[in-house]
Scaffold this motif. Structure first.
Motif, short mmCIF file in Angstrom:
data_model
loop_
_atom_site.label_atom_id
_atom_site.label_comp_id
_atom_site.label_asym_id
_atom_site.label_seq_id
_atom_site.Cartn_x
_atom_site.Cartn_y
_atom_site.Cartn_z
N LYS A 195 0.67 -1.37 0.07
CA LYS A 195 -0.19 0.05 -0.07
C LYS A 195 0.81 1.29 0.08
N ALA A 196 2.25 0.98 -0.17
CA ALA A 196 2.97 2.30 -0.09
C ALA A 196 3.08 3.11 -1.55
N ALA A 197 2.31 4.29 -1.87
CA ALA A 197 2.20 4.89 -2.95
C ALA A 197 3.24 5.18 -3.49
N GLU A 198 4.44 5.78 -2.84
CA GLU A 198 5.71 6.18 -3.44
C GLU A 198 6.65 5.44 -4.29
N PRO A 199 6.88 4.20 -3.88
CA PRO A 199 7.59 3.40 -4.66
C PRO A 199 6.86 2.99 -6.02
N GLN A 200 5.56 3.04 -5.70
CA GLN A 200 4.84 2.35 -6.93
C GLN A 200 4.85 3.64 -7.95
N LEU A 201 4.64 4.75 -7.55
CA LEU A 201 4.60 5.83 -8.63
C LEU A 201 5.91 6.08 -9.29
N ALA A 202 7.21 5.78 -8.26
CA ALA A 202 8.40 5.78 -8.75
C ALA A 202 8.67 4.90 -9.82
N ILE A 203 8.20 3.64 -9.82
CA ILE A 203 8.13 2.58 -10.93
C ILE A 203 7.27 2.84 -11.89
N ALA A 204 6.39 3.42 -11.88
CA ALA A 204 5.32 3.95 -12.99
C ALA A 204 6.07 4.85 -13.81
N GLN A 215 2.21 -0.05 -18.98
CA GLN A 215 2.48 -0.63 -17.53
C GLN A 215 2.50 0.49 -16.70
N GLY A 216 3.23 1.41 -17.12
CA GLY A 216 3.71 2.58 -16.29
C GLY A 216 2.36 3.52 -15.90
N LEU A 217 1.48 3.63 -16.76
CA LEU A 217 0.09 4.30 -16.56
C LEU A 217 -0.72 3.63 -15.76
N THR A 218 -0.85 2.27 -15.81
CA THR A 218 -1.62 1.27 -14.99
C THR A 218 -1.14 1.35 -13.62
N LEU A 219 0.09 1.25 -13.17
CA LEU A 219 0.87 1.36 -11.97
C LEU A 219 0.56 2.69 -11.25
N GLY A 220 0.64 3.71 -12.28
CA GLY A 220 0.50 5.12 -11.85
C GLY A 220 -0.80 5.31 -11.30
N GLN A 221 -1.71 4.87 -11.85
CA GLN A 221 -3.10 5.20 -11.69
C GLN A 221 -3.28 4.21 -9.95
N THR A 222 -2.96 3.07 -10.01
CA THR A 222 -2.93 2.55 -8.78
C THR A 222 -2.12 3.30 -7.53
N ALA A 223 -1.21 3.79 -7.88
CA ALA A 223 -0.22 4.72 -6.89
C ALA A 223 -1.20 5.93 -6.41
#
Length: 273
Positions: A195-204, A215-223
């Protein structure tokens, strides 16, 4: 008719004067009230009580530390540092005060002072993962990347689940041009806290910049659905995102998909209790 000097002296003599024990008790009660108010973030009410408490029990290190911490909550860093220094002089073995001073100097962007105080604090309490993390952040702000990574690694050594340190190793590696190394760190952080948003957005952002846009947009939306604050570039900068990652984040967040996600997150009702 004027009062005779003898009678006046007698009146003064019989005026009740609080003894030192009574004053100390009043001071401690005021300090307790200030601490309770601080729990409800009522700092404007807490500060005057804590300030008066320091006048009643000026030799109490904990009361000075309380006042200093309250000033820091109000972003009055110079006043906070002054009070904390009084506490440190009375009890130089209290690591919490050293840590608080390090934090205050970090907010003042005096990173050399931050390092000085945090290193002293960590000598007193070396098992503090958050302290090593903060020390790493100070070295990072000074662009001393190897030293920053070393402190983050020490934080993880003290607490293997301390994902913010792992996340920040990724931030450092990315600024150094080590994209794959950064991605590995951020993915590890996500494994520790899904549930940590920061690393998920960084990956995105990193994947989008590499060309893996879907994949980046999908992960960014989740973050951003996890924590919409990370859609704010100023917030990312406060969280030590470097120039390279920030520039790529700006382009990423300007995409229609991310703009739509941020707009939806702002209109959704809060789920906080």
């Amino acid at each position: 008719m004027p009062v005779s000097p003898v009678l006046a002296q007698a009146v003064i003599t019989h005026t009740a004067q609080p003894d030192s024990a009574d004053l100390e008790q009043r001071g401690l009660i005021l300090a307790q009230e200030a601490a309770q108010l601080a729990q409800f973030q009522q700092y404007e009410l807490a500060v005057p009580r804590a300030k008066l408490a320091t006048q009643l029990v000026p030799q109490n290190a904990e009361v000075w530390a309380l006042l200093g911490s309250l000033y820091l909550e109000e972003s009055e860093y110079d006043a906070g540092i002054e009070a904390l220094e009084r506490s440190r002089a009375l009890d130089p073995e209290d690591s919490a005060v050293w840590f608080a001073l390090g934090s205050a100097y970090f907010q003042k962007e005096d990173y050399s002072k931050t390092i000085e105080y945090l290193e002293a604090a960590l000598k007193l309490k070396p098992d503090t993962a958050g302290g090593w993390f903060d020390l790493g952040n100070a070295y990072y702000k000074l662009n001393q990347f190897p030293k920053a990574i070393a402190q983050y690694e020490r934080a993880v050594k003290e607490d293997a689940k301390f994902w913010p340190a792992i996340n920040n190793i990724g931030l450092v590696l990315y600024e150094q041009g080590n994209v794959e190394g950064a991605l590995a760190q951020w993915r590890e952080a996500v494994l520790l806290d899904p549930k940590a948003a920061e690393p998920q957005l960084a990956i995105a952002v990193a994947l989008y910049a590499k060309g893996d846009r879907d994949q980046g947009l999908t992960l960014g939306q989740t973050a951003l659905e996890l924590d919409g604050r990370y859609g704010n570039l100023e917030f990312l900068e406060e969280n030590l995102w470097g120039a390279k990652l920030l520039n790529q984040a700006k382009m990423f967040l300007d995409t229609p998909k991310m703009q739509e996600t941020m707009a939806q997150s702002q209109t959704q009702p809060s789920t906080d209790n």
